[in-house]
Design a protein around this motif. Structure first.
Motif, short mmCIF file in Angstrom:
data_model
loop_
_atom_site.label_atom_id
_atom_site.label_comp_id
_atom_site.label_asym_id
_atom_site.label_seq_id
_atom_site.Cartn_x
_atom_site.Cartn_y
_atom_site.Cartn_z
N TYR A 113 0.86 -1.19 0.00
CA TYR A 113 0.00 0.00 0.00
C TYR A 113 0.89 1.23 0.00
N PHE A 159 -1.11 12.10 7.55
CA PHE A 159 -2.26 11.78 6.69
C PHE A 159 -1.94 10.62 5.75
N ASP A 160 -0.70 10.62 5.23
CA ASP A 160 -0.29 9.51 4.34
C ASP A 160 -0.36 8.18 5.08
N THR A 197 -2.10 7.52 7.77
CA THR A 197 -3.51 7.21 8.09
C THR A 197 -4.19 6.57 6.87
N ARG A 198 -3.95 7.15 5.70
CA ARG A 198 -4.58 6.64 4.47
C ARG A 198 -4.08 5.22 4.16
N ASP A 218 -5.76 2.96 6.51
CA ASP A 218 -7.19 2.91 6.15
C ASP A 218 -7.40 1.94 4.98
N ILE A 219 -6.55 2.05 3.98
CA ILE A 219 -6.68 1.17 2.81
C ILE A 219 -6.51 -0.29 3.23
N ARG A 232 -7.11 -1.59 6.29
CA ARG A 232 -8.21 -2.13 7.10
C ARG A 232 -9.51 -2.27 6.31
N TYR A 233 -9.62 -1.55 5.18
CA TYR A 233 -10.82 -1.71 4.35
C TYR A 233 -10.57 -2.61 3.15
N SER A 258 -1.08 -4.46 -4.47
CA SER A 258 -2.37 -3.77 -4.56
C SER A 258 -2.15 -2.34 -5.04
N ILE A 315 -4.21 0.62 -5.33
CA ILE A 315 -5.47 1.31 -5.09
C ILE A 315 -5.28 2.77 -5.47
N LEU A 352 -16.25 1.56 -1.94
CA LEU A 352 -15.93 1.18 -0.57
C LEU A 352 -16.79 1.93 0.44
N TYR A 381 -6.67 15.41 -2.78
CA TYR A 381 -5.69 15.11 -1.74
C TYR A 381 -4.26 15.58 -2.07
N ARG A 426 -2.36 18.05 0.43
CA ARG A 426 -1.12 17.56 1.03
C ARG A 426 0.02 18.56 0.84
N LEU A 476 -8.17 14.39 6.19
CA LEU A 476 -8.56 13.20 6.96
C LEU A 476 -9.89 12.61 6.50
N GLY A 511 -9.86 9.20 1.40
CA GLY A 511 -9.49 7.79 1.60
C GLY A 511 -10.66 6.95 2.07
N PRO A 512 -10.47 5.65 2.11
CA PRO A 512 -11.59 4.76 2.48
C PRO A 512 -12.14 4.95 3.89
N GLY A 513 -11.32 5.40 4.82
CA GLY A 513 -11.79 5.60 6.19
C GLY A 513 -12.30 7.01 6.44
N ARG A 571 -14.96 8.80 9.37
CA ARG A 571 -14.26 9.70 10.30
C ARG A 571 -14.92 11.09 10.28
#
Lengths: 199, 198
Positions: free
Chosen positions: A8, A117-118, A120-121, A124-125, A127-128, B8, B10, B18, B117, B121, B180, B183-185, B189
């Motif tokens: 990832y 943030f990187d 976290t993303r 996140d990828i 866990r999903y 992967s 993504i 998602l 993003y 960033r 934040l 992304g998928p989460g 959030r």
């Protein structure tokens, strides 16, 4: 046995996972059900690696910290096994990683907002990711109680307002003491007193 | 031991499905209430998206259609009406924002934040060249302030303070929220941050 690796990438962070399908829970050949190892590269910092538990601890801390950060709360978090901590560090974030091996000093990583943030993303990828069939011991993102928000977000503002009010009161109070008191009323009272004594 | 390597990839904007599929998003908010500043926050987040992307309104409507949001999120007037729930706007409605509206706007903002993003960033990174980033911030804050002056009620003390604030602390806060929320989460959030637990 089938060994699967997944990666990832998110700008400054790159997480690589190695594992195998958990046949007992019916995973397909492309699904990771058991993690054998993982490595995390954050540009400019040493390579991190470990077992599933370490990754889970890292994930707990990053996910919780990000959840509170989006609500405007910068608060320290420590993982359940107390091996990973993330705390605010001036305008940045300090990630503390304790090794489970003896005589190894804890590793300190200072992340700026974009690196956080990187990361976290990246997590996140993971866990999903439906190709990774692992139940993570992580709190789901849920709203905070109102009292918690008031306590943590507005505390600084309230303190500032209190100091501001106190200072202005002191300044105005001091200035008022310099204003001369009018003698008119004093003279009038003197007159009244003198007339009453004459009578 | 047979070894296969599956990398992967993504990519940004690809994993939209998602949001509807994830288990976290489906959890109920039955014991929760919408935060008082939710409408304000959502409107300002859309304002930041408009600042970062030229012709963002059209992009928002197109994205709303793509992710299957109802008609009101791709119609200018209806969308404006929803945004007018922000009490700091020049013209605002006294109708409170509903759960469905919060849900849809969070979904929309989250998917837009995903495509923006890289820009967000850049603005938040401390590793970017200082002079260049300062220029970016000047451009960003000037454009956002002009949008605020256009849309918001300048008689409000909060808005006038915001327009005259040189530290851009609130704008940075909005960018943090957007980053934040990507992304998928990000969806769950951001949604969680707009509610209070009773």
């Amino acid at each position: 046995m089938l060994n699967i690796s997944r990666r990832y990438d998110q700008n400054s962070s790159s997480l690589e996972l190695e594992g195998m399908p958990d046949v007992s829970s019916g995973d397909s050949n492309e699904t990771i059900g058991i993690i054998s190892s993982w490595t995390l590269k954050i540009i400019g910092f040493p390579l991190l690696e470990g077992k599933k538990e370490h990754l889970e601890n890292l994930m707990q801390v990053i996910v919780n910290y990000s959840r509170s950060y989006i609500s405007g709360i910068k608060k320290s978090y420590t993982s359940t096994e107390k091996i990973v901590s993330l705390l605010p560090f001036e305008s940045k974030h300090k990630l503390l990683l304790k090794s489970t091996q003896k005589n190894v000093k804890p590793l300190e990583i200072i992340l700026d907002d974009s690196e956080l943030f990187d990361l976290t993303r990246c997590l996140d990828i993971l866990r999903y990711d439906q190709q990774v069939n692992i139940k993570w011991n992580i709190d789901i993102d849920k709203p905070y109680p109102k009292r918690y928000i008031t306590k943590n977000v507005y505390r600084q503002n309230n303190l500032f307002s209190f100091i501001y009010a106190l200072t202005s009161f002191a300044i105005v109070g001091t200035l008022l003491t310099f204003i001369p008191i009018s003698n008119v009323e004093l003279l009038n009272t003197d007159k009244i007193e003198s007339t009453s004594s004459e009578n | 031991m047979i070894s296969t390597n599956l990398v992967s990839s993504i990519r940004l904007g690809v994993n939209e499905n998602l949001y509807s599929e994830n288990a976290y998003a489906n959890k109920t908010y039955s014991n929760c209430q919408i935060a008082k500043d939710a409408a304000k926050k959502l409107d300002f987040l859309i304002l930041v998206i408009e600042t970062l992307q030229i012709n963002a309104t059209d992009a928002l409507f197109l994205r709303a259609k793509n992710i299957g949001l109802p008609f009101e999120y791709s119609s200018r007037v209806e969308f404006w009406k929803i945004r007018c729930t922000n009490p700091l706007r020049k013209a605002h409605t006294f109708v409170p924002i509903t759960n469905n509206q919060v849900d849809a706007l969070v979904k929309l903002i989250s998917t837009m934040a995903e495509s923006l993003y890289p820009l967000i960033r850049q603005l938040l990174s401390s590793k970017e060249p200082e002079g260049l980033n300062d220029e970016r911030w000047v451009l960003f804050s000037t454009r956002l302030k002009s949008l605020i002056k256009d849309r918001m009620n300048l008689k409000r003390c909060y808005i006038s303070t915001l327009v005259n604030d040189k530290s851009n602390a609130f704008f940075r806060e909005l960018l943090v929220i957007l980053a934040l929320a990507s992304g998928p989460g990000g969806y769950s959030r951001l949604k969680a941050s707009l509610y209070y637990q009773n």
